[in-house]
Design a protein around this motif. Structure first.
Motif, PDB file in Angstrom:
ATOM      1  N   GLY A 222      18.197  -1.439  31.192  1.00 21.54           N
ATOM      2  CA  GLY A 222      19.093  -2.593  31.126  1.00 21.54           C
ATOM      3  C   GLY A 222      20.547  -2.169  31.047  1.00 21.54           C
ATOM      4  O   GLY A 222      21.413  -2.760  31.697  1.00 21.54           O
ATOM      5  N   GLY A 223      20.828  -1.135  30.267  1.00 18.65           N
ATOM      6  CA  GLY A 223      22.201  -0.660  30.136  1.00 18.65           C
ATOM      7  C   GLY A 223      22.749  -0.111  31.437  1.00 18.65           C
ATOM      8  O   GLY A 223      23.932  -0.326  31.768  1.00 18.65           O
ATOM      9  N   VAL A 224      21.934   0.609  32.192  1.00 21.43           N
ATOM     10  CA  VAL A 224      22.374   1.164  33.481  1.00 21.43           C
ATOM     11  C   VAL A 224      22.670   0.038  34.469  1.00 21.43           C
ATOM     12  O   VAL A 224      23.669   0.074  35.202  1.00 21.43           O
ATOM     13  N   LEU A 225      21.810  -0.982  34.498  1.00 19.59           N
ATOM     14  CA  LEU A 225      22.045  -2.119  35.394  1.00 19.59           C
ATOM     15  C   LEU A 225      23.312  -2.870  35.011  1.00 19.59           C
ATOM     16  O   LEU A 225      24.111  -3.266  35.873  1.00 19.59           O
ATOM     17  N   VAL A 226      23.521  -3.058  33.717  1.00 22.10           N
ATOM     18  CA  VAL A 226      24.743  -3.719  33.245  1.00 22.10           C
ATOM     19  C   VAL A 226      25.973  -2.880  33.619  1.00 22.10           C
ATOM     20  O   VAL A 226      27.011  -3.415  34.008  1.00 22.10           O
TER      21      VAL A 226
ATOM     22  N   LEU B 201      18.413  -3.059  22.222  1.00 18.63           N
ATOM     23  CA  LEU B 201      17.057  -2.581  21.983  1.00 18.63           C
ATOM     24  C   LEU B 201      16.017  -3.693  22.100  1.00 18.63           C
ATOM     25  O   LEU B 201      14.821  -3.423  22.022  1.00 18.63           O
ATOM     26  N   ALA B 202      16.490  -4.934  22.265  1.00 24.10           N
ATOM     27  CA  ALA B 202      15.566  -6.059  22.405  1.00 24.10           C
ATOM     28  C   ALA B 202      15.415  -6.500  23.863  1.00 24.10           C
ATOM     29  O   ALA B 202      14.861  -7.570  24.132  1.00 24.10           O
ATOM     30  N   VAL B 203      15.915  -5.704  24.803  1.00 29.30           N
ATOM     31  CA  VAL B 203      15.791  -6.041  26.219  1.00 29.30           C
ATOM     32  C   VAL B 203      14.324  -6.066  26.616  1.00 29.30           C
ATOM     33  O   VAL B 203      13.569  -5.135  26.325  1.00 29.30           O
ATOM     34  N   ARG B 204      13.913  -7.157  27.280  1.00 29.81           N
ATOM     35  CA  ARG B 204      12.526  -7.327  27.698  1.00 29.81           C
ATOM     36  C   ARG B 204      12.385  -7.120  29.203  1.00 29.81           C
ATOM     37  O   ARG B 204      13.380  -7.033  29.922  1.00 29.81           O
ATOM     38  N   ALA B 205      11.135  -7.078  29.648  1.00 27.03           N
ATOM     39  CA  ALA B 205      10.877  -6.884  31.079  1.00 27.03           C
ATOM     40  C   ALA B 205      11.496  -8.008  31.897  1.00 27.03           C
ATOM     41  O   ALA B 205      12.039  -7.782  32.986  1.00 27.03           O
ATOM     42  N   GLY B 206      11.438  -9.247  31.389  1.00 29.35           N
ATOM     43  CA  GLY B 206      12.040 -10.375  32.088  1.00 29.35           C
ATOM     44  C   GLY B 206      13.553 -10.236  32.210  1.00 29.35           C
ATOM     45  O   GLY B 206      14.137 -10.620  33.223  1.00 29.35           O
TER      46      GLY B 206
ATOM     47  N   LEU C 254      18.535  -8.818  35.447  1.00 27.53           N
ATOM     48  CA  LEU C 254      19.622  -7.870  35.675  1.00 27.53           C
ATOM     49  C   LEU C 254      19.546  -7.252  37.069  1.00 27.53           C
ATOM     50  O   LEU C 254      20.588  -6.982  37.679  1.00 27.53           O
ATOM     51  N   VAL C 255      18.348  -7.028  37.572  1.00 29.35           N
ATOM     52  CA  VAL C 255      18.199  -6.506  38.933  1.00 29.35           C
ATOM     53  C   VAL C 255      18.750  -7.508  39.938  1.00 29.35           C
ATOM     54  O   VAL C 255      19.513  -7.159  40.862  1.00 29.35           O
ATOM     55  N   VAL C 256      18.369  -8.788  39.778  1.00 31.04           N
ATOM     56  CA  VAL C 256      18.870  -9.832  40.682  1.00 31.04           C
ATOM     57  C   VAL C 256      20.384  -9.952  40.569  1.00 31.04           C
ATOM     58  O   VAL C 256      21.096 -10.044  41.577  1.00 31.04           O
ATOM     59  N   ALA C 257      20.902  -9.931  39.333  1.00 32.17           N
ATOM     60  CA  ALA C 257      22.347 -10.024  39.120  1.00 32.17           C
ATOM     61  C   ALA C 257      23.075  -8.842  39.756  1.00 32.17           C
ATOM     62  O   ALA C 257      24.165  -9.007  40.326  1.00 32.17           O
ATOM     63  N   SER C 258      22.494  -7.654  39.686  1.00 32.19           N
ATOM     64  CA  SER C 258      23.096  -6.467  40.295  1.00 32.19           C
ATOM     65  C   SER C 258      23.177  -6.607  41.812  1.00 32.19           C
ATOM     66  O   SER C 258      24.204  -6.279  42.424  1.00 32.19           O
ATOM     67  N   LEU C 259      22.106  -7.108  42.411  1.00 32.98           N
ATOM     68  CA  LEU C 259      22.092  -7.292  43.867  1.00 32.98           C
ATOM     69  C   LEU C 259      23.116  -8.340  44.297  1.00 32.98           C
ATOM     70  O   LEU C 259      23.813  -8.166  45.307  1.00 32.98           O
TER      71      LEU C 259
ATOM     72  N   VAL D 161      27.999 -12.731  31.731  1.00 31.62           N
ATOM     73  CA  VAL D 161      26.745 -13.378  31.335  1.00 31.62           C
ATOM     74  C   VAL D 161      25.594 -12.372  31.352  1.00 31.62           C
ATOM     75  O   VAL D 161      24.741 -12.369  30.453  1.00 31.62           O
ATOM     76  N   ALA D 162      25.572 -11.509  32.365  1.00 38.95           N
ATOM     77  CA  ALA D 162      24.499 -10.520  32.455  1.00 38.95           C
ATOM     78  C   ALA D 162      24.586  -9.491  31.335  1.00 38.95           C
ATOM     79  O   ALA D 162      23.564  -8.935  30.916  1.00 38.95           O
TER      80      ALA D 162
END
Length: 283
Positions: A19-23, A128-133, A138-143, A189-190
């Motif tokens: 999650g941190g890398v995507l952010v 540390l509470a980042v979930r799979a969802g 974050l993947v969609v937001a990155s794209l 937001v992301a």
């Protein structure tokens, strides 16, 4: 080696890393323009401007991300409207809306039975509470951020360096500014769930500001900013694990520390170059 690898053998730390890398990628794409255009105060204000939307969504049992997005968008629209309809400077407009939105958010949160816990989560996040969802979002937001950055690159460059030329070239600077605000809103937001509204500016500003010290071309600045943000996430998670500190705050602190170290290094480099040039001139 165990000191470096042990934390990342745990599932929730692995999700936090991803999650941190995507952010970091999203913040690098948006933050580069924030740094180049001098919009850091606006970014800070928008990150705090999310608080009323998040608080209201929490109290009503709605979607927190949607509440954050609507609130941040309202903040951006409010700043734009005030700049066009009044004689106030942009900083004054941002400051007024900043205080108003933050106050409204705190008032809304104060109606919650778990005031302290909710406010802490909103302000400082919980990487540390980042979930799979969350990772999927974050993947969609990155794209989306990457697509907007590529399609709007020419207009953003003209807007950042010469608004009049952007008019001349027919690039519609007002529309470009609106899209850029949308990109900034997406990044904030992301990121807020990972590092919170108070610390999101650390990843949004520090890595691009550091990259500007070393790179000149905008794509290189973005790539270097993404790399520096990712390094901040890795180092921050390691330090947080071993020192028992707040993970999101530690990540943001590492990002800021990298900037100051880079600023010192570039200053030493520039002084060395100046000294060499003087020696060559006198020889």
């Amino acid at each position: 080696m165990e000191w470096l690898t042990t934390p990342f053998e745990v599932g929730f730390v692995q999700r936090a890393l991803a999650g941190g890398v995507l952010v970091s990628l999203i913040c690098a794409l948006a933050g580069t323009w924030v740094v180049l255009r001098g919009m850091a105060f606006l970014g800070d204000a928008m990150s705090h401007g999310m608080l009323p939307g998040v608080a209201l969504a929490s109290l009503l049992g709605g979607n927190l991300v949607l509440g954050a997005a609507l609130s941040a968008a309202a903040m951006a629209l409010g700043v734009t409207a005030l700049n066009r309809s009044t004689r106030l400077s942009q900083d004054t407009s941002i400051g007024l809306l900043f205080v108003g939105m933050l106050s409204a958010g705190v008032i809304l949160v104060s109606h919650s039975d778990s005031f302290a816990v909710d406010l802490t989560g909103m302000l400082f996040g919980d990487i540390l509470a980042v979930r799979a969802g969350d990772l999927g979002f974050l993947v969609v937001a990155s794209l989306v951020a990457l697509l907007v950055s590529v399609l709007g690159h020419r207009a953003f460059v003209a807007l950042a360096f010469d608004v009049r030329k952007a008019h001349t070239l027919g690039l519609r600077p007002r529309w470009a500014h609106a899209v850029l605000l949308g990109l900034l809103t997406l990044a904030i937001v992301a990121s807020y769930h990972v590092v919170g509204t108070l610390l999101v500016v650390g990843l949004l500003i520090a890595p691009p500001a550091t990259a500007v010290l070393w790179a000149r071309r905008i794509p290189m600045i973005m790539a270097l900013a993404a790399a520096l943000g990712s390094i901040s996430v890795v180092v921050g998670l390691l330090l947080s694990w071993h020192w028992g500190t707040a993970a999101g705050a530690t990540v943001a602190a590492v990002a800021v520390a990298l900037f100051f170290c880079s600023a010192l290094a570039t200053r030493i480099r520039d002084r060395a170059r100046t000294a060499d040039e003087r020696i060559e001139a006198t020889s």
